[in-house]
Scaffold this motif. Structure first.
Motif, PDB file in Angstrom:
ATOM      1  N   UNK A  23       0.825  -1.215   0.000  1.00 26.28           N
ATOM      2  CA  UNK A  23       0.000   0.000   0.000  1.00 26.28           C
ATOM      3  C   UNK A  23       0.857   1.261   0.000  1.00 26.28           C
ATOM      4  N   UNK A  24       1.992   1.211   0.679  1.00 25.05           N
ATOM      5  CA  UNK A  24       2.908   2.352   0.648  1.00 25.05           C
ATOM      6  C   UNK A  24       3.372   2.586  -0.785  1.00 25.05           C
ATOM      7  N   UNK A  25       3.685   1.516  -1.485  1.00 26.92           N
ATOM      8  CA  UNK A  25       4.111   1.641  -2.888  1.00 26.92           C
ATOM      9  C   UNK A  25       2.984   2.215  -3.742  1.00 26.92           C
ATOM     10  N   UNK A  38       6.664   0.885 -11.969  1.00 27.96           N
ATOM     11  CA  UNK A  38       7.576   0.173 -11.070  1.00 27.96           C
ATOM     12  C   UNK A  38       6.974   0.055  -9.670  1.00 27.96           C
ATOM     13  N   UNK A  39       6.371   1.114  -9.164  1.00 25.47           N
ATOM     14  CA  UNK A  39       5.736   1.062  -7.849  1.00 25.47           C
ATOM     15  C   UNK A  39       4.600   0.039  -7.815  1.00 25.47           C
ATOM     16  N   UNK A  40       3.838  -0.004  -8.894  1.00 28.96           N
ATOM     17  CA  UNK A  40       2.750  -0.985  -8.964  1.00 28.96           C
ATOM     18  C   UNK A  40       3.285  -2.411  -9.066  1.00 28.96           C
ATOM     19  N   UNK A  41       4.420  -2.588  -9.710  1.00 27.20           N
ATOM     20  CA  UNK A  41       5.052  -3.916  -9.776  1.00 27.20           C
ATOM     21  C   UNK A  41       5.531  -4.336  -8.386  1.00 27.20           C
ATOM     22  N   UNK A  42       6.141  -3.403  -7.654  1.00 27.53           N
ATOM     23  CA  UNK A  42       6.563  -3.700  -6.281  1.00 27.53           C
ATOM     24  C   UNK A  42       5.341  -4.137  -5.472  1.00 27.53           C
ATOM     25  N   UNK A  43       4.262  -3.367  -5.568  1.00 27.94           N
ATOM     26  CA  UNK A  43       3.043  -3.680  -4.824  1.00 27.94           C
ATOM     27  C   UNK A  43       2.488  -5.046  -5.211  1.00 27.94           C
ATOM     28  N   UNK A  44       2.495  -5.355  -6.487  1.00 28.50           N
ATOM     29  CA  UNK A  44       1.961  -6.644  -6.945  1.00 28.50           C
ATOM     30  C   UNK A  44       2.776  -7.809  -6.375  1.00 28.50           C
ATOM     31  N   UNK A  45       4.087  -7.690  -6.391  1.00 24.30           N
ATOM     32  CA  UNK A  45       4.928  -8.750  -5.819  1.00 24.30           C
ATOM     33  C   UNK A  45       4.668  -8.908  -4.321  1.00 24.30           C
ATOM     34  N   UNK A  46       4.500  -7.802  -3.632  1.00 25.63           N
ATOM     35  CA  UNK A  46       4.231  -7.862  -2.194  1.00 25.63           C
ATOM     36  C   UNK A  46       2.852  -8.450  -1.903  1.00 25.63           C
ATOM     37  N   UNK A  47       1.874  -8.160  -2.752  1.00 24.88           N
ATOM     38  CA  UNK A  47       0.543  -8.750  -2.582  1.00 24.88           C
ATOM     39  C   UNK A  47       0.597 -10.276  -2.724  1.00 24.88           C
ATOM     40  N   UNK A  48       1.352 -10.743  -3.702  1.00 24.47           N
ATOM     41  CA  UNK A  48       1.492 -12.189  -3.884  1.00 24.47           C
ATOM     42  C   UNK A  48       2.244 -12.801  -2.700  1.00 24.47           C
TER      43      UNK A  48
END
Length: 177
Positions: A23-25, A38-48
């Motif tokens: 969520x911070x990303x 890139x921020x959304x990619x970071x968030x997606x990896x963290x969600x998984x």
């Protein structure tokens, strides 16, 4: 750091931390489309990673879930490849705190070429001090994890912005050694 929480609770805590950092990303403001992606990619990896932590069956405590760790690694790689996201390369360490006994990451010294440039030194000192205090604030970290993580990543964002400024200043022709 040791905790008395049951181990399955620790996986849930790691999942919560991954979601907060995701969520911070997502909440980080930028007008640059590439950095937004890139921020959304970071968030997606963290969600998984969060989903993988939550999928750990009760009683499975021998090792860290491989899939979750791979997702954390991929999120860190995006941060490394896109320093303008202002995320630390070791962001996964903040997620893994409930599961591992390691020191939290701390930024390396910036070492500006021009040692008289006091404005960099003071900002670096202030940020290092703030991060040090946050890392030692175990009560806040465990009782208000979401707020604590937001504060930690705000300090990292400021530090990484300063690091970029120092890099630009060090590259100026009149600062070459």
């Amino acid at each position: 750091m040791s905790t008395t929480a049951p181990f399955i609770g620790q996986y849930a805590q790691a999942a919560q931390r991954a979601r907060v950092v995701a969520n911070i990303a997502r909440d980080r403001y930028t007008t640059d489309h590439g950095i937004r992606v890139a921020l959304l990619r970071i968030a997606a990896h963290l969600d998984v990673a969060a989903l993988e932590f939550e999928a750990v069956p009760p009683g499975a405590y021998e090792e860290l879930p491989t899939e979750a760790c791979e997702e954390l690694f991929m999120a860190e790689q995006v941060a490394v490849e896109h320093p303008a996201t202002r995320f630390p390369a070791e962001l996964g360490e903040y997620v893994l705190v409930p599961l591992v006994d390691r020191e939290l990451p701390f930024p390396a010294r910036l070492n500006p070429v021009n040692p008289e440039f006091a404005k960099f030194a003071q900002r670096e000192t202030d940020q290092a001090h703030a991060l040090h205090l946050l890392h030692r604030d175990n009560e806040h970290q465990w009782e208000r994890t979401d707020d604590w993580l937001r504060q930690v990543f705000k300090v990292w964002e400021k530090h990484l912005r300063l690091e970029a400024e120092v890099r630009v200043d060090n590259g100026r022709p009149d600062n070459q050694r």
